[in-house]
Design a protein around this motif. Structure first.
Motif, PDB file in Angstrom:
ATOM      1  N   ALA A  47       1.246  -1.376  -0.201  1.00  0.00           N
ATOM      2  CA  ALA A  47       0.056   0.251  -0.066  1.00  0.00           C
ATOM      3  C   ALA A  47       0.799   1.020   0.045  1.00  0.00           C
ATOM      4  CB  ALA A  47      -0.994   0.150   0.937  1.00  0.00           C
ATOM      5  N   TRP A  48       1.445   1.246   0.567  1.00  0.00           N
ATOM      6  CA  TRP A  48       2.614   2.032   0.948  1.00  0.00           C
ATOM      7  C   TRP A  48       3.649   2.686  -0.636  1.00  0.00           C
ATOM      8  CZ3 TRP A  48       3.486   6.467   3.252  1.00  0.00           C
ATOM      9  CH2 TRP A  48       4.452   7.220   3.004  1.00  0.00           C
ATOM     10  N   GLN A  49       3.758   1.408  -1.295  1.00  0.00           N
ATOM     11  CA  GLN A  49       4.767   1.340  -2.226  1.00  0.00           C
ATOM     12  C   GLN A  49       3.704   2.052  -3.561  1.00  0.00           C
ATOM     13  OE1 GLN A  49       7.673   1.346  -3.487  1.00  0.00           O
ATOM     14  NE2 GLN A  49       7.138   1.667  -5.342  1.00  0.00           N
ATOM     15  N   LEU A  50       2.491   1.895  -3.270  1.00  0.00           N
ATOM     16  CA  LEU A  50       1.334   1.962  -4.913  1.00  0.00           C
ATOM     17  C   LEU A  50       0.954   3.488  -4.730  1.00  0.00           C
ATOM     18  CD1 LEU A  50      -1.092  -0.904  -4.771  1.00  0.00           C
ATOM     19  CD2 LEU A  50       0.923  -0.103  -6.694  1.00  0.00           C
ATOM     20  N   TYR A  51       0.840   4.029  -2.353  1.00  0.00           N
ATOM     21  CA  TYR A  51       1.307   5.441  -2.331  1.00  0.00           C
ATOM     22  C   TYR A  51       1.772   6.021  -2.991  1.00  0.00           C
ATOM     23  CZ  TYR A  51      -0.072   9.728  -0.108  1.00  0.00           C
ATOM     24  OH  TYR A  51      -0.017  10.777   0.571  1.00  0.00           O
ATOM     25  N   GLN A  52       3.421   5.883  -2.856  1.00  0.00           N
ATOM     26  CA  GLN A  52       4.165   6.551  -3.398  1.00  0.00           C
ATOM     27  C   GLN A  52       4.208   7.109  -4.662  1.00  0.00           C
ATOM     28  OE1 GLN A  52       6.732   8.215  -1.318  1.00  0.00           O
ATOM     29  NE2 GLN A  52       5.509   7.553   0.236  1.00  0.00           N
ATOM     30  N   GLN A  53       4.034   6.108  -5.524  1.00  0.00           N
ATOM     31  CA  GLN A  53       3.921   5.989  -6.825  1.00  0.00           C
ATOM     32  C   GLN A  53       2.200   6.872  -7.951  1.00  0.00           C
ATOM     33  OE1 GLN A  53       4.054   1.727  -8.496  1.00  0.00           O
ATOM     34  NE2 GLN A  53       4.104   2.636 -10.053  1.00  0.00           N
ATOM     35  N   TYR A  54       1.350   6.455  -7.101  1.00  0.00           N
ATOM     36  CA  TYR A  54       0.743   6.698  -7.525  1.00  0.00           C
ATOM     37  C   TYR A  54      -0.694   8.086  -6.805  1.00  0.00           C
ATOM     38  CZ  TYR A  54       0.926   2.728 -10.741  1.00  0.00           C
ATOM     39  OH  TYR A  54       1.379   2.063 -11.233  1.00  0.00           O
ATOM     40  N   GLY A  55      -0.255   8.789  -5.227  1.00  0.00           N
ATOM     41  CA  GLY A  55      -0.747   8.991  -4.925  1.00  0.00           C
ATOM     42  C   GLY A  55      -0.502  10.497  -5.049  1.00  0.00           C
ATOM     43  N   PRO A  56      -0.278  11.159  -4.653  1.00  0.00           N
ATOM     44  CA  PRO A  56      -1.313  12.838  -4.494  1.00  0.00           C
ATOM     45  C   PRO A  56       0.475  13.220  -5.516  1.00  0.00           C
ATOM     46  CG  PRO A  56      -2.022  12.847  -2.235  1.00  0.00           C
ATOM     47  CD  PRO A  56      -1.352  11.613  -2.938  1.00  0.00           C
ATOM     48  N   GLN A  57       0.368  14.111  -6.273  1.00  0.00           N
ATOM     49  CA  GLN A  57       1.337  14.253  -7.285  1.00  0.00           C
ATOM     50  C   GLN A  57       1.761  15.625  -6.730  1.00  0.00           C
ATOM     51  OE1 GLN A  57       3.102  12.025  -9.241  1.00  0.00           O
ATOM     52  NE2 GLN A  57       1.173  10.292  -8.462  1.00  0.00           N
ATOM     53  N   ASP A  58       3.056  15.942  -7.084  1.00  0.00           N
ATOM     54  CA  ASP A  58       3.819  17.294  -6.583  1.00  0.00           C
ATOM     55  C   ASP A  58       2.987  18.538  -7.089  1.00  0.00           C
ATOM     56  OD1 ASP A  58       5.141  16.457  -4.490  1.00  0.00           O
ATOM     57  OD2 ASP A  58       6.823  16.564  -6.162  1.00  0.00           O
ATOM     58  N   PHE A  59       2.593  18.412  -8.952  1.00  0.00           N
ATOM     59  CA  PHE A  59       2.148  19.329  -9.800  1.00  0.00           C
ATOM     60  C   PHE A  59       0.606  18.255 -10.297  1.00  0.00           C
ATOM     61  CE2 PHE A  59       6.641  18.652 -10.424  1.00  0.00           C
ATOM     62  CZ  PHE A  59       7.232  20.308  -9.829  1.00  0.00           C
TER      63      PHE A  59
END
Length: 141
Positions: A47-59
């Motif tokens: 879940a953490w890996q997917l959050y880092q990959q697809y979670g809120p973006q900087d842009f």
């Protein structure tokens, strides 16, 4: 006539005839808890890996509108939400009626919390839609 007598005697089977009787095994609760902890830890890691990959973006780019569609280009207006002091570069892509990519460009985005950009994208065929799939920080040259 007399009623048959009921007997509640335990039947003993001859030894060895039906195999040996299994004694109940003690439950290994610690094994169940250990396996549950491993599965929970693996689930949290995924879940953490997917959050880092697809979670809120900087842009966060968002197309406002596209217009002035011709056989060789399309105009697009989009806004990028980001940190006010950051500059970015965004990919702008146009597609034709068949869904094929007919135009692609890297567009610089100025500073500002909500940077508004208007861009004319040249295409190889008549476009029907345009999208801004991703933005990233502008690397200093």
């Amino acid at each position: 006539m007399t009623a048959p007598e009921e007997t509640h005697a335990t039947v003993k089977y001859p030894p060895g005839r039906y195999g040996r009787r299994r004694e109940p095994q003690p439950r290994r609760r610690w094994l169940v808890f250990a396996l549950a902890a491993v599965v929970a830890a693996a689930g949290l890691a995924i879940a953490w890996q997917l959050y880092q990959q697809y979670g809120p973006q900087d842009f966060e780019p968002q197309v406002q509108r596209f217009y002035n569609i011709t056989d060789d280009g399309i105009s697009v207006e989009f806004v990028v939400r980001k940190e006010p002091d950051q500059r970015a570069v965004c990919s702008v892509r146009a597609r034709n009626a068949a869904g094929e990519e007919v135009g692609l460009a890297q567009v610089d985005v100025p500073q500002g919390a909500e940077a508004f950009v208007t861009y004319r994208l040249a295409t190889s065929d008549r476009p029907v839609t345009v999208e801004v799939p991703a933005c990233s920080p502008l690397k200093q040259r």
